[in-house]
Design a protein around this motif. Structure first.
Motif, short mmCIF file in Angstrom:
data_model
loop_
_atom_site.label_atom_id
_atom_site.label_comp_id
_atom_site.label_asym_id
_atom_site.label_seq_id
_atom_site.Cartn_x
_atom_site.Cartn_y
_atom_site.Cartn_z
N GLY B 58 0.81 -1.21 0.00
CA GLY B 58 0.00 0.00 0.00
C GLY B 58 0.85 1.26 0.00
N LYS B 59 2.14 1.10 0.26
CA LYS B 59 2.99 2.30 0.42
C LYS B 59 3.51 2.78 -0.93
CE LYS B 59 2.68 1.09 4.81
NZ LYS B 59 1.26 1.21 5.25
N PRO B 60 3.43 4.10 -1.17
CA PRO B 60 3.86 4.65 -2.47
C PRO B 60 5.31 4.28 -2.81
CG PRO B 60 3.36 6.41 -0.87
CD PRO B 60 2.90 5.13 -0.27
N GLU B 61 6.18 4.25 -1.78
CA GLU B 61 7.59 3.96 -2.07
C GLU B 61 7.73 2.58 -2.73
OE1 GLU B 61 6.20 4.59 0.72
OE2 GLU B 61 6.96 6.53 1.45
N ILE B 62 6.92 1.66 -2.26
CA ILE B 62 7.01 0.30 -2.82
C ILE B 62 6.29 0.25 -4.17
CG2 ILE B 62 6.40 -2.11 -2.44
CD1 ILE B 62 8.62 -1.05 -0.63
N ARG B 63 5.12 0.91 -4.23
CA ARG B 63 4.38 0.88 -5.50
C ARG B 63 5.24 1.44 -6.62
NH1 ARG B 63 -2.07 2.07 -4.45
NH2 ARG B 63 -2.38 0.23 -3.13
N ALA B 64 6.12 2.36 -6.26
CA ALA B 64 6.98 2.96 -7.27
C ALA B 64 7.99 1.94 -7.81
CB ALA B 64 7.71 4.17 -6.68
N ARG B 65 8.15 0.84 -7.07
CA ARG B 65 9.20 -0.11 -7.46
C ARG B 65 8.65 -1.45 -7.96
NH1 ARG B 65 14.53 0.20 -3.87
NH2 ARG B 65 15.05 -1.24 -5.58
N LEU B 66 7.36 -1.48 -8.23
CA LEU B 66 6.77 -2.73 -8.74
C LEU B 66 7.46 -3.13 -10.04
CD1 LEU B 66 3.01 -1.89 -8.09
CD2 LEU B 66 4.42 -3.53 -6.84
N PRO B 67 7.53 -4.41 -10.40
CA PRO B 67 7.03 -5.54 -9.62
C PRO B 67 7.95 -5.92 -8.46
CG PRO B 67 8.00 -6.30 -11.66
CD PRO B 67 8.07 -4.81 -11.70
N VAL B 68 7.35 -6.39 -7.37
CA VAL B 68 8.13 -6.83 -6.22
C VAL B 68 7.68 -8.22 -5.80
CG1 VAL B 68 8.37 -4.46 -5.38
CG2 VAL B 68 6.53 -5.91 -4.52
N ALA B 69 8.50 -8.86 -4.97
CA ALA B 69 8.13 -10.16 -4.42
C ALA B 69 8.08 -10.07 -2.90
CB ALA B 69 9.14 -11.21 -4.85
N ALA B 90 -1.97 -5.05 -9.21
CA ALA B 90 -2.22 -5.38 -10.61
C ALA B 90 -1.65 -6.77 -10.89
CB ALA B 90 -1.56 -4.34 -11.50
N PRO B 91 -2.32 -7.52 -11.79
CA PRO B 91 -1.84 -8.87 -12.08
C PRO B 91 -0.36 -8.87 -12.45
CG PRO B 91 -3.93 -8.45 -13.18
CD PRO B 91 -3.50 -7.15 -12.57
N GLY B 92 0.38 -9.80 -11.85
CA GLY B 92 1.80 -9.94 -12.21
C GLY B 92 2.72 -8.94 -11.54
N GLN B 93 2.17 -7.94 -10.86
CA GLN B 93 3.02 -6.91 -10.26
C GLN B 93 3.59 -7.37 -8.91
OE1 GLN B 93 3.90 -3.63 -11.68
NE2 GLN B 93 3.45 -5.24 -13.18
N VAL B 94 2.92 -8.36 -8.33
CA VAL B 94 3.39 -8.85 -7.03
C VAL B 94 3.52 -10.36 -7.08
CG1 VAL B 94 2.84 -9.12 -4.60
CG2 VAL B 94 2.39 -6.95 -5.74
#
Lengths: 153, 266, 657, 287
Positions: B58-69, B90-94
């Motif tokens: 949910g945090k913008p800092e992480i959303r900025a770095r998608l995709p993540v695991a 979003a599909p495949g982003q996580v």
């Protein structure tokens, strides 16, 4: 099972409950109008907040009413299937089923929070409802000032 | 754990993700962000990992770095599924590096996670002990219940750690921060604390995966799981709600059925 | 700085008797933001309204509270008055001091206190009211009529006569519907085709009507005034533009033995066909399922003989979009399949037929040229048993409801049969004869008294076929209280009237409700019988409930009137009570989108100048939003709010208590 | 091995013994144990309810109470009349608490309603599901008229899961036996029922009508589940044959016998040799 005894020891007879009602514009508000045009007499303790639909009622409204010193809250709208907006009351119903559980768990029981369906044709039901709720709350006594949900006066 | 580290390292090496969020070997198992394959050696997982890493999504800092695991035990997998059902992922982003106890179960996207959960963890439920405490509380009189919570909520300092720890609390502007009108008093006093804690729990109804991160995060030790568990049971018994098993699920609050119970209404 | 005026009405004695209005206005005058607090005998009277208008202008009021009767009574009145004085009408609110106070309480102190509270609540609210403008949506003055039966034809003709354009969509190759299949019509016995075909022709030739036969609604977008409907034009394999309807093709077509649906399977048609001689348009289609050319690539005869080269085996379904402002659903009905009644032969007995089959037998243009011949051996039946309520009023096997038209058409059938077979015996089994309607009861009496139909009150328990081909009909005569057995040659079952297959799917496309039997739901059973819950979608005919022709036609005209009313103004004006989304705080959890009963809440992409999607949020379509506020209450961050009932207003009301 | 309560009733010890034999035989073949209710009594059958309504409930009540106390949760009543009485009593008790109260006081036994009564059609269907179908190796290839009469087709809430006006409950079993279930006109017509002795004339007429219809439909045999129907169609048929009222003899079988034959059991073991109308010839090549 949940005990259904009252939140407090019965209060002195002088106690006049303050009851806040959230009603929908199309059924219960109109039902209250009908009670009026039929000159049905009922207790004067309830204050109605008119909303378009029970679907509009956020649980926060209820908590705010308690916080501001309501001794009880009534939520009333169209009977299932009669919603002017087809399903607002269905959405409300599901929400209340969950929310009342939460309030019960935190000490706000069935003698504080009331739900009903009152149609535009049910003036008598509305009058009876107000009297009944008022009587119950009178019995329940003042919503304990010390309840965490109420602003300390 | 070896398998987990290798999987994480592989994801980074193959650039399938820009970041692997997991737990570090150190005491307290803090969250660890591995951006480089070689960092993955420091990843660890065991029962003492109480944080729900999905909260970072949910945090913008992480959303900025998608995709993540994410390193994800079952409850976290459910959180990922809930978040994708609510279009937060979003599909495949996580990708979830699914773990359970000390075994690594593989890498899944939200849909795959849901399948795994349905196949292997279809009956996740609050611990019986927790439910007993809920029942115990309900046995008490309303006044006693009120007193119990008054005592508990009065400890709340409104630090919002519970919110920060919860993957469900991804709103960019939480209701408690809305000030026109201000529905919830921000002062750490009785009624504000009551409204905040009750609404926080209610806002999770049909969404909470009972990961326990909120309670674990609370510096004052408020028994927040009592509220979550009570709601979880009600939602299950009344509406058959099982959050986190279907990435297509409609929100429990925001959908309805004509035969929902209303025996308590007149 | 708020400047609120409070006007307390005595309503003669109605409020004044129990509420101390002077005390209320005095208390109101002291409320924060209130600059005027007065009471008056009749606020709704001219002087009363004048008092309000004057105050608005002289005191530069920013808001008004009228403490009087129920807003359902006079809100319009007072808001109009405010508007005349230049105040936005939505800055006026009413406190209900009569229905909710003076009329229901007798204790003056209590009533007065409550009145003061109610006024305080409204003052608190009105201070947060915002000026609202009615929602205006442009109206596309073209109507879509779905269904080319008498209902659809009538609605289309009336709308067209009103000078508006109509698109009339019919799924079959020809318009006319069931009425075209009827022989005579009750209660006057005038020939159905004689009265219908002129209207079919008129509908086809009317400059305002675009006819789309062999077409179906594929999808629907938009809302009242602005629907975009996609129509599937099914492949006809015959170019209507080139075809002259000469008939060479279907006279030559070698595939002859296809049971003709129009004749209830009693007659036969070719693979290329017009369903009946008076079809409109009178141009054939190819039934792909039976055409050997389309199935196996063999034959091609019709193409050879067509003088205009109108045949096109390559023809495909085409999708066509139409923009319309209103829709009339007139999809009609079909007969319930009596195969479910095992005791009546389970559909296996060829001489047990339904009402339409009998209509075709009796019709001069039917497969028998109007001679009553039974299907099995073509013999003229000497005894015909008519069985009413077959599947109606029987919730065990059939339907709970009464199909309404069967009593009448059965009486008609008995009559027609007796007119054609003088010596024949017509026996009618009935539960009740429901002949409510102009000239209806007289008609039934005529069938019994003048035409000698034998009416037996009771049910038939079993129909069996004897080796000699006789149908043995056994039942009860509940008036005589004895079982009866009749050896019949033909049995006509008055099957229940049920909606067309696929009617549910169509309803879903338009957001129209339907009951457990699949009949479309009207907005209000008494006061809004042609409207539906979906604004701008109206109903005509038997798709709503079983109806006879006069009823169907009246409802069709009523629907047309509604459509013309809607089209009378270039724009729709709607109460501005609608939801709005705060895009900066919306987290796009989509709860509101799932909750909205009208599909008004939807996804919206915030894009930068380059059109790159930055963020998705929820958004509300003003045209679709009806203002229930369900979206607002499911929004955890309160990023959705409802004009007229905003968070701020409700919060203020609660704080005023 | 599945165990099932068993209520033979009077018929199955007398005129309907072939039903008893064949049901027990087929149950054995299917590996189901039938445990007879100990100390069972008359179900009241056709007589009681026309004499004394309370008696008509009290008699079956005792049987139900016994079954329950003997731990039999499911009871097979092959005789259609017994089935109708037992299940009908359950229905009445369920509808009227007063009735069950009173009956309990009179019979002096408790009954909680925990017994499920099944008829022969339901029993055969359940056996087939449980695997009997695979054991039906002998394809009989007969044209069969399935005859339900009244007690296996009618009674609201008594005969369930079938269409009272157009019963089909036997057809699956008949097809499983490699036979064709003919569509015909008299599947649930009256055979004359209990009037076999008192009004033999009417019984002859009614039974003849049924036989005629079956023959007209081209049946090789009539299959029934009711001892009364069987005796009327089987025993009374002799007379009809004698008087030339029917062209020839038409075998009447119990459903259990048909399945027994299909399962390759000996006709005698099924009681086929006890019928008035010779029916052993039905099995290809005879026996």
């Amino acid at each position: 099972m949940m005990k259904t005894e009252t939140s407090t020891a019965p209060a002195p007879a002088a106690f006049e409950p303050r009851i806040t009602a959230f009603v929908c514009n199309w059924c219960t508000y109109a039902g209250a109008d009908l009670a009026g045009t039929s000159r049905l007499q009922y207790a004067s303790n309830m204050r109605i907040i008119k909303l378009p639909c029970t679907g509009r009622i956020d649980p926060l409204f209820v908590l705010k009413a308690f916080e501001n010193g309501a001794d009880a809250v009534l939520v009333s709208g169209c009977h299932p299937g009669d919603c002017h907006y087809t399903s607002g009351n269905y959405h409300a119903r599901r929400r209340w089923t969950l929310f009342r559980k939460l309030l019960a768990l935190t000490g706000i029981g069935d003698d504080r929070l009331f739900f009903s369906w009152v149609s535009a044709a049910e003036g008598q039901k509305f009058a009876d409802l107000v009297n009944d709720v008022t009587a119950k709350v009178r019995k329940a006594g003042p919503f304990r000032a010390a309840h965490p949900g109420r602003r300390a006066s | 754990m070896k398998a987990l580290r290798e999987a994480a390292e592989k994801l980074l090496r193959e650039k399938r993700v820009s970041l692997v969020i997991g737990y570090e070997g150190r005491k307290g198992r803090p969250a660890f962000f591995a951006a480089k394959p070689e960092d993955c050696g420091r990843l660890a997982y065991d029962a003492s990992c109480r944080q729900n890493l999905a909260a970072y999504l949910g945090k913008p800092e992480i959303r900025a770095r998608l995709p993540v695991a994410l390193v994800a035990p079952p409850a976290v997998l459910r959180s990922i599924v809930v978040m994708s059902a609510e279009s937060q992922v979003a599909p495949g982003q996580v990708l979830a590096l699914a773990v359970d106890g000390d075994s690594y179960l593989g890498t899944f996207d939200a849909a795959g996670a849901a399948e795994l959960l349905r196949a292997k963890y279809s009956t996740l439920a609050p611990e019986p002990a927790l439910l007993e405490r809920v029942q115990g509380l309900l046995q008490k009189s309303p006044a006693e219940r009120a007193a119990f919570w008054e005592a508990e909520f009065s400890k709340c300092t409104r630090c919002y750690a519970c919110r920060a720890a919860c993957p469900g609390c991804y709103c960019s502007r939480c209701i408690v921060e809305k000030n026109a009108p201000q529905w919830i008093s921000t002062a750490a006093l009785g009624h504000g604390n009551y409204t905040w804690n009750v609404m926080r729990a209610f806002h999770q109804s049909g969404r909470c995966t009972l990961c326990g991160a909120c309670e674990a995060a609370c510096p004052q030790g408020l028994p927040l799981m009592l509220l979550n568990a009570a709601l979880d049971r009600e939602a299950l018994e009344e509406f058959g709600s099982r959050p986190g098993y279907d990435p297509e699920a409609k929100p429990l609050i925001g959908s309805w059925s004509a035969d929902d119970d209303h025996s308590y209404m007149r | 700085m708020a400047r609120i005026g409070v006007f307390i009405c005595h309503c003669g004695e109605n409020i004044g008797r129990t509420v101390d209005c002077a005390a209320v206005s005095a208390a109101a005058a002291k409320m924060p933001g209130v600059v005027v607090g007065v009471d008056y005998k009749y606020m709704c009277s001219d002087p009363g309204q004048q008092m309000i208008r004057k105050a608005i202008i002289e005191q530069k009021l920013t808001g008004v509270v009228v403490g009087a009767c129920s807003p359902r009574m006079h809100e319009r009145t007072f808001r109009a008055a405010a508007a005349e004085a230049g105040l936005n009408p939505y800055l006026l609110e009413m406190a209900n001091l009569r229905e909710h106070c003076s009329w229901v309480h007798s204790n003056q102190a209590e009533a007065t206190q409550k009145a003061i509270d109610l006024v305080r609540v409204m003052v608190a609210k009105v201070r947060r009211n915002r000026a609202l403008r009615p929602i205006r949506v442009p109206v596309e003055p073209t109507a879509l009529v779905v269904g080319g039966g008498i209902a659809g034809i009538q609605a289309a003709l009336d709308i067209a006569a009103g000078g508006k354009k109509v698109v009339l969509v019919e799924s079959g190759p020809s318009i006319g519907g069931h009425m075209a299949r009827l022989s005579e019509t009750f209660p006057t016995l005038d020939c159905s085709q004689c009265i219908l075909t002129p209207r079919m022709v008129e509908a086809a030739s009317h400059p305002n009507i675009t006819l789309m036969t062999y077409s179906e609604v594929a999808s629907v977008e938009g809302f009242v005034g602005n629907f975009t409907v996609t129509i599937r034009r099914k492949a006809r394999y015959v170019d209507p533009a080139k075809c002259t309807g000469c008939g060479d093709c279907f006279n030559k077509c070698p595939i002859k033995k296809i049971p003709n649906e129009f004749d209830a399977g009693l007659g036969q048609r070719r693979a290329i066909y017009v369903p009946f001689p008076q079809a409109v348009p009178n141009k054939p289609v190819i039934d792909a399922a039976h055409c050997t050319m389309l199935q196996k690539g063999k034959c091609g005869l019709c193409a050879k003989v067509c003088p205009r080269g109108a045949i096109d085996y390559q023809d495909q379904d085409r999708l066509e979009k139409v923009k319309v402002g209103a829709v009339v659903l007139a999809t009609g009905f079909q007969l319930w399949d009596h195969a479910a009644y095992g005791e009546y032969g389970g559909g296996r007995l060829r001489d047990v037929i339904d009402g339409f089959a009998f209509e075709r037998l009796a019709s001069a243009s039917g497969p028998t040229g109007g001679l009553i011949k039974r299907p099995s051996d073509g013999k003229e039946p000497q005894t015909v048993v008519f069985l009413q309520c077959c599947g109606s009023r029987d919730d065990k096997v059939g339907k709970k409801y009464c199909s309404k038209i069967c009593c009448m058409y059965t009486a008609k059938h008995a009559m027609l049969y007796r007119h054609k077979v003088y010596e024949g015996r017509a026996v009618v089994f009935y539960m009740d004869v429901r002949a409510a309607g102009k000239g209806y009861e007289e008609f039934v009496r005529r069938a019994i008294e003048a035409d000698g139909a034998e009416y037996v009150r009771g049910r038939v328990s079993r129909i069996t076929r004897r080796r000699d081909g006789k149908l043995v009909v056994r039942g009860a005569d509940t008036l005589a209280g004895r079982p009866v057995t009749i050896e019949a040659d033909l049995v006509v079952l008055a099957d229940a009237v049920v909606p067309r297959p696929g009617s549910e799917k169509l309803a879903q496309l338009f957001g129209v409700g339907y009951d457990q039997d699949g009949f479309y739901s009207e907005a209000h059973p008494k006061l809004r019988p042609v409207e539906t819950a979906a604004a701008g979608v109206f109903l005509a005919g038997a798709c709503q409930a079983p109806k006879d022709i006069p009823e169907t036609v009246s409802q069709a005209s009523a629907a047309a009137a509604k459509v013309l009313g809607l089209f009378a103004k270039p724009e729709l004006e709607r109460e501005p009570v609608i939801a709005r989304v705060n895009r900066t705080t919306c987290a796009h959890c989509r709860a509101c989108i799932s909750a909205c009963p009208y599909g008004a809440a939807k996804d919206f992409d915030i894009v930068d100048r380059a059109g790159k999607v930055l963020r998705a949020v929820a958004d509300v379509n003003e045209g679709l939003c009806q203002g229930c506020g369900t979206c607002a209450s499911v929004c955890r961050s309160h990023s959705v709010d409802l004009d007229g009932f905003t968070d701020e207003q409700i919060h203020a009301e609660l704080n005023a208590l | 091995m599945k165990t099932l309560g068993y209520f033979p009733g009077c018929s199955l010890e007398g005129g309907g013994i072939e039903l008893d034999l064949s049901v027990r035989a087929i149950a054995k073949a299917a590996g189901v144990e039938l445990r007879e209710i100990e100390d069972w009594n008359c179900c009241g059958a056709s007589a009681a309810h026309s004499l004394n309504h309370f008696l008509a409930v009290a008699l079956p009540y005792r049987v139900l109470a016994l079954a329950e106390s003997q731990g039999l949760s499911e009871v097979l009543a092959p005789c259609a009349a017994c089935f109708s009485r037992l299940k009908g009593t359950q229905v009445r008790l369920a509808r009227s608490p007063e009735m069950s109260q009173r009956t309990q006081e009179v019979v002096q036994r408790p009954y909680q309603g925990g017994v499920r009564i099944i008829n022969i059609n339901e029993f055969m269907a359940s056996l087939l599901e449980a695997g009997l179908a695979q054991k039906l190796t002998r394809r009989l290839g007969l044209k069969v008229a399935a005859y339900y009469g009244c007690l296996l087709s009618r009674g609201q809430d008594i005969v369930t899961g079938d269409d009272a006006e157009d019963p089909k409950g036997m057809e699956a079993a008949i097809r499983a036996a490699g036979c064709e279930a003919l569509p015909w006109n008299s599947a649930n017509e009256c055979c004359g029922g209990g009037f076999s002795m008192s009004k033999t004339g009417s019984v002859l007429d009614l039974s003849q009508a049924v036989l005629d219809e079956a023959r007209a439909a081209g049946a090789d045999a009539i299959v029934t589940g009711c001892p009364m129907c069987h005796s009327n169609l089987d025993m009374r048929q002799l007379e009809l044959v004698k008087r030339r009222r029917v062209p020839g003899a038409l075998p009447i079988l119990y459903l259990s016998e048909l399945l027994g034959l299909a399962a390759g059991l000996e006709p005698a073991a099924l009681g086929l040799d006890r019928h008035f109308i010779e029916s052993r010839g039905l099995v290809r090549g005879g026996v």
